[in-house]
Design an enzyme around this catalytic site. Structure first.
Site, PDB file in Angstrom:
ATOM      1  N   TYR A   1      -2.583  22.697   8.119  1.00  0.00           N
ATOM      2  CA  TYR A   1      -3.456  22.189   9.168  1.00  0.00           C
ATOM      3  C   TYR A   1      -2.902  20.851   9.621  1.00  0.00           C
ATOM      4  CZ  TYR A   1      -7.675  20.234  11.378  1.00  0.00           C
ATOM      5  OH  TYR A   1      -8.572  19.665  12.254  1.00  0.00           O
TER       6      TYR A   1
ATOM      7  N   LYS B   1      -5.255   8.744   7.181  1.00  0.00           N
ATOM      8  CA  LYS B   1      -6.066   8.609   5.967  1.00  0.00           C
ATOM      9  C   LYS B   1      -5.783   7.340   5.157  1.00  0.00           C
ATOM     10  CE  LYS B   1      -6.493  13.639   5.818  1.00  0.00           C
ATOM     11  NZ  LYS B   1      -7.895  14.032   6.014  1.00  0.00           N
TER      12      LYS B   1
ATOM     13  N   ASP C   1       4.354  16.348   7.863  1.00  0.00           N
ATOM     14  CA  ASP C   1       2.986  15.893   8.122  1.00  0.00           C
ATOM     15  C   ASP C   1       2.440  15.340   6.803  1.00  0.00           C
ATOM     16  OD1 ASP C   1      -0.103  17.410   9.401  1.00  0.00           O
ATOM     17  OD2 ASP C   1       0.363  15.432   8.536  1.00  0.00           O
TER      18      ASP C   1
HETATM   19  C1  KE4 Z   1      -2.285  17.434   6.795  1.00  0.00           C
HETATM   20  C2  KE4 Z   1      -3.230  16.982   7.868  1.00  0.00           C
HETATM   21  N1  KE4 Z   1      -2.730  16.644   9.086  1.00  0.00           N
HETATM   22  C3  KE4 Z   1      -3.550  16.233  10.077  1.00  0.00           C
HETATM   23  C4  KE4 Z   1      -4.922  16.151   9.889  1.00  0.00           C
HETATM   24  C5  KE4 Z   1      -5.780  15.677  11.042  1.00  0.00           C
HETATM   25  O1  KE4 Z   1      -6.153  14.337  10.811  1.00  0.00           O
HETATM   26  P1  KE4 Z   1      -7.481  13.769  11.538  1.00  0.00           P
HETATM   27  O2  KE4 Z   1      -7.321  14.037  13.016  1.00  0.00           O
HETATM   28  O3  KE4 Z   1      -8.672  14.519  10.947  1.00  0.00           O
HETATM   29  O4  KE4 Z   1      -7.475  12.283  11.181  1.00  0.00           O
HETATM   30  C6  KE4 Z   1      -5.493  16.488   8.648  1.00  0.00           C
HETATM   31  C7  KE4 Z   1      -6.996  16.406   8.471  1.00  0.00           C
HETATM   32  N2  KE4 Z   1      -7.498  16.828   7.197  1.00  0.00           N
HETATM   33  C8  KE4 Z   1      -8.836  17.361   7.214  1.00  0.00           C
HETATM   34  C9  KE4 Z   1      -9.212  17.867   5.818  1.00  0.00           C
HETATM   35  N3  KE4 Z   1      -8.154  18.320   5.006  1.00  0.00           N
HETATM   36  C10 KE4 Z   1      -9.828  16.358   7.709  1.00  0.00           C
HETATM   37  C11 KE4 Z   1     -11.271  16.673   7.437  1.00  0.00           C
HETATM   38  C12 KE4 Z   1     -12.004  17.119   8.660  1.00  0.00           C
HETATM   39  O5  KE4 Z   1     -11.417  17.848   9.492  1.00  0.00           O
HETATM   40  O6  KE4 Z   1     -13.181  16.742   8.782  1.00  0.00           O
HETATM   41  C13 KE4 Z   1      -4.629  16.910   7.626  1.00  0.00           C
HETATM   42  O7  KE4 Z   1      -5.115  17.262   6.406  1.00  0.00           O
END
Ligand code: KE4
Length: 422
Positions: free
Chosen positions: A142, A265, A237
């Site tokens: 993701y 994060k 990523d």
């Molecule tokens: C590997 C990786 N790459 C990009 C993203 C996206 O980051 P954000 O746009 O949510 O800050 C994420 C976002 N992670 C999720 C949970 N694993 C965020 C939680 C959510 O969507 O509320 C990620 O895990």
């Protein structure tokens, strides 16, 4: 009625599903979400005054634990000088220097406000730099909710089981090439077919969005080789793994250097953040030095930068190996307790992350993760939450441990697991 339930009823009338991100609705674990009032170290307190040992940690940012005093102080002091300038500031320079010093593949970096912004821009940059449109992503990985990635995302999205969300034109994902994670042969086949059209591979160098799935031996090295062979860029990523798998992320830990890296994060210490960075000759193509456009009102926001600097200053001297050893022992014991109840369960762990998979095979790719018993995970989640342990509200996530988790927290968690019945 519990305060959380009362708030949830109000929230559902105001926000889709009562939440600002789908996974928080706890749909797949068949629970109402808890409304959190405060976090302190490894512990969350709800609006009902109940406390929980936290293994979500905001989905990854809170590696130091909640409300670390250095981070809180940095945020307060910075905010007192205004929350936003829309102009360069010292803190942006300091955080950029810390990231460049830590990450082997990052000569230059651009701050943005989310991981999604980071990955969508990194993809645009790779396409602009190579002049090619196709790209490879892995099923179960993701990379945020940018249109080109929503062909078969893992986190949250898998929970919603939408094969390709409405609203994304088919043309947008026509260049998205999907490959099973850890399958180097399938990657090579894609390059044999489309090699000179592939701009990049984007990969979670340790997957955290299909549950925790580390790369198998040689996988990342193989991606590096095939990108070099065909002139494609390798994007790591590291939104989850950056500064969590080691202070230099997965690229430092595994000794494989990508051309571009995305972050988020941890580098914001809990504040809204993302970043992309990489080799100078590639980053020079980004506006205003280059002609590949990206911009953002809160990119490099001073308060976010202050939180990130404070966080990385503590992490720079943290003992990652000691935390990894403690988490490995804890995850092994937790797995043994669950297995002793006669259910099929395997687990993966690396650094400060782990996932219990309710299946009888070691999980190395998304099809195996998807085949896990979601009902059993939901039951485990509910019973652990009833005993004060707060796990990910989806089995296809990675549990996150912080430097604030003590052996007492682990023991209480193991005791709760001993009481679980299937
Ligand atoms: C590997 C990786 N790459 C990009 C993203 C996206 O980051 P954000 O746009 O949510 O800050 C994420 C976002 N992670 C999720 C949970 N694993 C965020 C939680 C959510 O969507 O509320 C990620 O895990």
């Amino acid at each position: 009625m519990e305060r959380s339930s009362e708030l949830y009823a109000r929230a559902k009338d105001l926000m889709p599903g009562g939440v600002n991100s789908p996974i928080r609705a706890c749909l797949s674990v068949e629970c109402e979400p808890l409304f959190i009032k405060k976090g302190d170290g490894a512990v969350l307190t709800t609006e009902d005054g109940k406390t929980y040992i936290d293994y979500v940690e905001g989905w990854g940012p809170m590696l130091l634990g909640h409300a670390h005093p250095d981070v809180t102080k940095a945020i307060q002091e910075s905010a007192a000088n205004s929350a936003c300038f829309g102009a360069p500031c010292l803190a942006e320079v300091e955080l950029a220097e810390m990231i460049v010093d830590a990450m082997p593949g990052v000569d230059m970096v651009r701050m943005v406000s989310s991981g999604t912004e980071a990955t969508m821009t990194a993809l645009r940059l790779a396409r602009g730099y190579t002049g090619r449109n196709k790209f490879i992503k892995f099923t179960g990985n993701y990379h945020g909710h940018g249109d080109p990635f929503l062909a078969a995302a893992g986190s949250g999205f898998a929970d919603l089981a939408i094969p390709g969300t409405p609203g994304v034109p088919s043309g947008t994902v026509q260049d998205t090439l999907l490959v099973p994670y850890n399958d180097l042969e399938a990657v090579r086949k894609q390059f044999e077919t489309n090699g000179d059209e592939i701009a990049c591979i984007i990969v979670e160098p340790t997957a955290g969005n299909m549950g925790l799935v580390p790369p198998v031996e040689g996988f990342l090295e193989g991606l590096r080789e095939v990108c070099d062979q065909y002139g494609a860029l390798l994007i790591f990523d590291e939104v989850i793994t950056g500064f969590r798998l080691s202070y230099g992320g997965a690229q430092k830990r595994f000794g494989v250097t990508p051309d571009l890296t995305t972050l988020g994060k941890v580098i914001g210490g809990g504040m809204p953040v993302g970043a992309y960075g990489g080799k100078r000759e590639i980053m020079d193509r980004v506006a205003p030095t280059g002609n590949i456009f990206q911009a953002g009102t809160n990119s490099g926001n001073p308060v976010v930068m202050a939180a990130g600097i404070a966080t990385l200053k503590v992490l720079r001297d943290a003992d990652y190996d000691a935390l990894e050893a403690r988490v490995a022992a804890f995850a092994k014991e937790l797995h043994a307790i669950i297995a002793s109840k006669g259910v099929d369960v395997t687990y993966n762990t690396i650094a400060s992350m782990f996932t219990m998979f309710f299946t009888n095979e070691k999980v190395t790719h998304f099809d195996q993760a998807k085949a896990c018993n979601a009902k059993m995970y939901a039951s485990f989640y509910q019973q652990m939450r009833a005993q004060g342990v707060y796990l990910a509200s989806l089995g296809l996530e990675a549990a996150m441990v912080s430097f604030a988790h003590t052996d007492e927290h682990f023991e209480k968690t193991l005791e709760a697991a001993r009481n679980v019945t299937f």
